[in-house]
Design an enzyme around this catalytic site. Sequence first.
Site, PDB file in Angstrom:
ATOM      1  N   TRP A 288      45.580  34.946  53.652  1.00  0.00           N
ATOM      2  CA  TRP A 288      46.304  34.384  52.523  1.00  0.00           C
ATOM      3  C   TRP A 288      47.979  34.348  52.623  1.00  0.00           C
ATOM      4  CZ3 TRP A 288      43.028  30.944  50.933  1.00  0.00           C
ATOM      5  CH2 TRP A 288      41.499  31.392  50.845  1.00  0.00           C
TER       6      TRP A 288
ATOM      7  N   ASP B  96      51.497  35.995  45.196  1.00  0.00           N
ATOM      8  CA  ASP B  96      50.295  35.497  44.961  1.00  0.00           C
ATOM      9  C   ASP B  96      49.658  36.689  44.466  1.00  0.00           C
ATOM     10  OD1 ASP B  96      47.765  34.824  45.216  1.00  0.00           O
ATOM     11  OD2 ASP B  96      47.881  34.250  47.588  1.00  0.00           O
TER      12      ASP B  96
ATOM     13  N   LYS C 120      39.424  34.723  40.907  1.00  0.00           N
ATOM     14  CA  LYS C 120      39.109  36.088  41.416  1.00  0.00           C
ATOM     15  C   LYS C 120      38.938  37.091  40.166  1.00  0.00           C
ATOM     16  CE  LYS C 120      39.183  34.863  45.751  1.00  0.00           C
ATOM     17  NZ  LYS C 120      40.470  34.392  46.203  1.00  0.00           N
TER      18      LYS C 120
HETATM   19  C1  LIG Z   1      41.107  33.579  47.123  1.00  0.00           C
HETATM   20  C2  LIG Z   1      42.582  33.415  47.489  1.00  0.00           C
HETATM   21  C3  LIG Z   1      43.497  32.501  47.536  1.00  0.00           C
HETATM   22  C4  LIG Z   1      42.895  30.829  47.437  1.00  0.00           C
HETATM   23  O1  LIG Z   1      42.681  30.700  46.356  1.00  0.00           O
HETATM   24  P1  LIG Z   1      42.475  29.162  46.051  1.00  0.00           P
HETATM   25  O2  LIG Z   1      42.340  28.897  44.436  1.00  0.00           O
HETATM   26  O3  LIG Z   1      40.812  28.929  46.396  1.00  0.00           O
HETATM   27  O4  LIG Z   1      43.030  28.173  46.800  1.00  0.00           O
HETATM   28  C5  LIG Z   1      44.595  32.573  47.631  1.00  0.00           C
HETATM   29  N1  LIG Z   1      45.337  34.169  47.776  1.00  0.00           N
HETATM   30  C6  LIG Z   1      44.376  35.277  47.698  1.00  0.00           C
HETATM   31  C7  LIG Z   1      44.911  36.203  47.532  1.00  0.00           C
HETATM   32  C8  LIG Z   1      43.057  34.885  47.464  1.00  0.00           C
HETATM   33  O5  LIG Z   1      42.290  35.873  47.177  1.00  0.00           O
END
Ligand SMILES: *Cc1c(COP(=O)(O)O)cnc(C)c1O
Length: 357
Positions: A102, A169, A193
Amino acid sequence: MSHVHNFSAGPCILPQEVLEQASQAVKSWDDHGLSLVEMSHRSKAFVAAMEECRALTKELLGLPNRFDVLYLQGGASLAFLTSAMNFLPEGGQAAYADTGTWSAKSIKEAKHVGRVNVITSSKEDNYNHIPDVGNVDADNAYLHITTNNTIFGTQYAQMPKSNVPLVADMSSDILSRTFDPEPFALIYGGVQKNMGPAGAVMYAVDRERLGQAGRSIPSYLDFDVQLGKDSMFNTPPVFSVYTTLLTLRWLKAQGGVAAIQARNEAKSALLYGEIDRNPLFEGHAKEGSRSHMNATFRLLDDSHAAAFDSAWNQAHINGLKGHRSVGGYRASMYNALPLESVQVLVDVMAEFERNHG
Ligand SMILES: *Cc1c(COP(=O)(O)O)cnc(C)c1O
């Protein structure tokens, strides 16, 4: 129906009571006489829900007043781009820590916007640890980090000390542990998540740092525009936002983030204890970088794989298969996963050792 122990990495397990309240609201929302999903997002009821969701996010994260919260679409994947568009000034540069798939994607998107300095990376070790971030040159507008690396099962034990603002993030560890929000300019995360059903991404934005990018930003991607419209620039993902609100209320009733952190630490201690004890398994992430949310591990002898897969399937465990870039297994232990589910997995692993050790 038998109970399933849901270790899925995302979309993830949500509290049973939240799912019940959400399904009820889809049939008929409180006393409004309509379904949540057939009602105007400009209705008093939905505007109030959005406001409560934003305010409760801020409260539970313990954010200072200079922060405002947005719930938008496009997921964390679009946030890779919007974070840079709003905070990486025209002609400037930003520092990125490459700690997994990511982060690599966040780097790729930020390059559409400006100069990106990848100041550290653990790629050569298949991202099995969080590398030292060290000092960041002050001419970087921010340092971008991925606080929890969902795929590789690593997590910053502590947020890095940085002399430039942090952009993070936090998709897969948001609201799982307390942290000091002071050094942050922006926190974002796809809600699927640890917060709610897919469809929304949460942004916590330091208002005071906006407006310095020196570029023209398309309306939807401009945090200033979104804040000016109270997260209602266009039709928001109403089901995702409302169900996220229900999860936030649930979290508050559990005692908030500090209380859930203690439970998350108990869950991960139980599982890592078994991974370390059991001679048939080994962990992927190095000690000191292990994630409390996603534990990655493998069998030392791959010829046991079919037997182990059948054992956890029989125990009604779901979502244990590791991501293809790591292989093996990944147990995701998000906020709503009960300790009992982790105990079931640990019992399966111990039993497996008795039969195959
Ligand atoms: C799942 C995830 C993403 C992607 O998320 P989307 O909402 O599907 O774009 C980005 N960063 C991390 C750390 C993730 O676990």
